[in-house]
Enzyme design. Structure first.
Site, mmCIF file in Angstrom:
data_model
loop_
_atom_site.group_PDB
_atom_site.id
_atom_site.type_symbol
_atom_site.label_atom_id
_atom_site.label_comp_id
_atom_site.label_asym_id
_atom_site.label_seq_id
_atom_site.Cartn_x
_atom_site.Cartn_y
_atom_site.Cartn_z
ATOM 1 N N LYS A 188 0.863 -1.178 0.000
ATOM 2 C CA LYS A 188 0.000 0.000 0.000
ATOM 3 C C LYS A 188 0.901 1.230 0.000
ATOM 4 O O LYS A 188 1.450 1.613 1.026
ATOM 5 C CB LYS A 188 -0.918 -0.004 1.221
ATOM 6 N N GLU A 263 9.534 2.127 10.912
ATOM 7 C CA GLU A 263 10.604 3.102 10.690
ATOM 8 C C GLU A 263 9.946 4.474 10.666
ATOM 9 O O GLU A 263 9.273 4.838 9.701
ATOM 10 C CB GLU A 263 11.328 2.822 9.371
ATOM 11 N N CYS A 297 13.988 10.951 6.604
ATOM 12 C CA CYS A 297 13.900 10.663 8.042
ATOM 13 C C CYS A 297 15.241 10.834 8.735
ATOM 14 O O CYS A 297 15.286 11.134 9.925
ATOM 15 C CB CYS A 297 13.342 9.266 8.263
ATOM 16 N N GLU A 394 9.324 17.362 14.392
ATOM 17 C CA GLU A 394 9.814 17.023 13.057
ATOM 18 C C GLU A 394 9.089 17.890 12.027
ATOM 19 O O GLU A 394 7.897 17.730 11.789
ATOM 20 C CB GLU A 394 9.589 15.543 12.753
#
Length: 520
Positions: A188, A263, A297, A394
């Site tokens: 997905k 992750e 990331c 973030e």
């Protein structure tokens, strides 16, 4: 530039005509509901094409296809799986320019990085292909009188949910080890960048991956993603994305005791001591934040600089940031392109006022660029503190926060003073400090005197809110496979006698003695 634009326009037109379908059980199909959604080009937010919008029914079809294909794929010899995955790598290389152009068009990432990302995807498949034959290997664990050994076996059909920042390469990073291990897959992709997931499914099919082994379902996280994480035939979920979404995935998979590999986000520190090679450190600081539009990331979004060199180093960063080339992602000279989506654009821009309100200095940038598309000027915040939102949250854009520190203890306190723990970067020429500081960082990965240079056998993953589990080499197989121990009795060992009565007494008659005992 003109040739690149022409080729991209041609590929875009072809995808617009065909649309993006699901790939289930080896067939290209529409959604059961018939619903679709639009995907847009970040450079001007124009429609690229329409994608089938999956729901629980589509996920169920895909999960059942993966379940039905699993026994044969699991039983396939590792050498045969390796041959197929090598073919996948070769086809990726054959179509690398197409992949790079469509990825750049769909995500806004500069073409210079998407060309290397396509090459890396081929490398990922080739790397795990080489490990397919030995994926099931375990350990010999001898004990007195026993032969103990372990084997690894594929866990079954798995769900792979991939992000929007470098989707093709990151899809390969998850799907390649799953296939090498003998698992089947339901993929997905992120709804903001679905185009190249279709290319990957086409390549896997052309390479000879059997029908049903890899299935693709487009759709939103709230519908297709949720159905995938809750489906009882899916044994594990590998996810890359935001920490909050990772938490939801764990909750949604709890009822089926689903294994998860997450992750997640990062607020990664780069720590620069005065004794470092400052020219190299400056290069790394600019590259590790502003490359890939700041949307990775492992970006070093917090720059911690020893106070004695802070002003000079921050000024050097500001000069470089002001010269970053922002433009069309298909232009090979572009260093930073548009952000992926208007929603992400608005999020990044909101931090400009937040920084000012909290007392930080907007040394460079802090504004949008142009009237169309999702372009922001690369931004540098200075005079920041660790308690500011720009130092804690973030942002995931071309925005760097610079914080001074006084000494080693202060630097370590600031570096660890966030909820995340993915990566850290340390610049010093003191060997003792390098080792001690690296071991003190609450992160899963540390690079000393280097930017992020990936070594594929090494573990990749984070601590705290940055995730659960590790990718890379055999660490990937730890997730996609079950470890089984087998113990073989070699010396006639036998269990203790139990239920034979007192020593020397007559053997009780089955069915009578227990009843008498119970009566008593």
């Amino acid at each position: 530039m003109t040739a690149t634009m022409d080729k991209a326009s041609e590929l875009r037109a072809a995808r617009a005509r065909s649309g993006l379908k699901h790939f289930i059980g080896g067939a290209w199909v529409d959604s059961a509901s018939g619903e679709t959604f639009e995907t847009h080009a970040p450079s001007d937010n124009s429609v690229i094409t329409h994608a089938a919008s999956g729901n629980a029914e589509d996920i169920d079809r895909a999960a059942r296809a993966a379940h039905d294909a699993f026994p044969a794929w699991r039983a396939l010899d590792g050498k045969a799986r390796r041959k197929i995955l090598y073919k996948v790598a070769a086809l990726i290389e054959d179509r690398a320019e197409e992949i790079a152009l469509l990825e750049s068009l769909d995500t806004g990432q500069p073409i210079r990085f998407m060309r290397s990302a396509a090459a890396r995807a081929a490398e990922n498949f080739r790397f795990f292909a080489d490990r397919a034959e030995g994926a099931q290997d375990g350990l010999s664990l001898p004990a007195k009188g026993f032969l103990n050994y372990t084997v690894r076996q594929p866990i079954g059909p798995v769900g792979v949910i991939t992000p929007w920042n470098t989707p093709f390469m990151l899809s390969s990073w998850k799907i390649a080890p799953a296939l090498a291990a003998g698992c089947t897959v339901v993929h997905k992709p992120a709804e903001w960048s679905p185009v190249t997931a279709t290319l990957l499914a086409e390549i896997l099919d052309e390479a000879g991956v059997p029908k049903g082994v890899v299935n693709l379902v487009h759709g939103y996280g709230e519908t297709a993603g949720k159905a995938l994480t809750e489906h009882p035939l899916i044994k594990a979920i590998a996810f890359i994305g935001e920490s909050s979404t990772g938490s939801l995935i764990q909750k949604q998979g709890a009822d089926t005791l689903k294994r998860t590999h997450l992750e997640l986000g990062g607020k990664n520190p780069m720590v620069v001591f005065a004794d470092a090679d400052l020219d190299r450190a400056l290069d790394a600081a600019v590259f590790m934040l502003y490359s890939l539009n700041g949307q990775r990331c492992t970006s070093s979004s917090r720059l911690l600089v020893e106070r004695g060199i802070y002003e000079e180093f921050a000024a050097g960063i500001a000069e470089r940031v002001a010269n970053i080339r922002v433009g069309d992602p298909l232009d090979p000279d572009t260093e930073v392109g548009p952000l992926i989506h208007p929603r992400q654009f608005d999020k990044v821009c909101s931090y400009f006022d937040i920084a000012r309100q909290d007392g930080a200095t907007v040394a460079v940038g802090g504004e949008r660029l142009g009237d169309t598309g999702n372009y922001v000027r690369p931004t540098l915040f200075t005079n920041a503190r660790t308690d500011m939102r720009i130092a804690q949250e973030e942002i995931f854009g071309p925005v760097l926060t610079v914080i001074p520190f006084d000494d080693e203890a202060d630097a370590l306190r600031i570096a660890n003073d966030v909820k995340y723990g993915l990566a850290g970067y340390l610049w010093t020429n003191d060997v003792t400090r390098a080792h001690n500081f690296a071991q003190g960082l609450d992160v899963g990965m540390v690079w000393v005197n280097s930017e992020n240079v990936r070594h594929l056998p090494s573990p990749f993953g984070g601590m705290k809110a940055s995730g659960i589990g590790r990718d890379g080499g055999d660490y990937s197989f730890d997730f996609y496979m079950e470890t089984k121990n087998i113990a073989v009795n070699l010396d006639g060992h036998r269990a203790q006698k139990f239920g034979v009565g007192e020593r020397g007494s007559a053997k009780p008659t089955l069915g009578t003695a227990p009843e008498k005992k119970l009566a008593e």
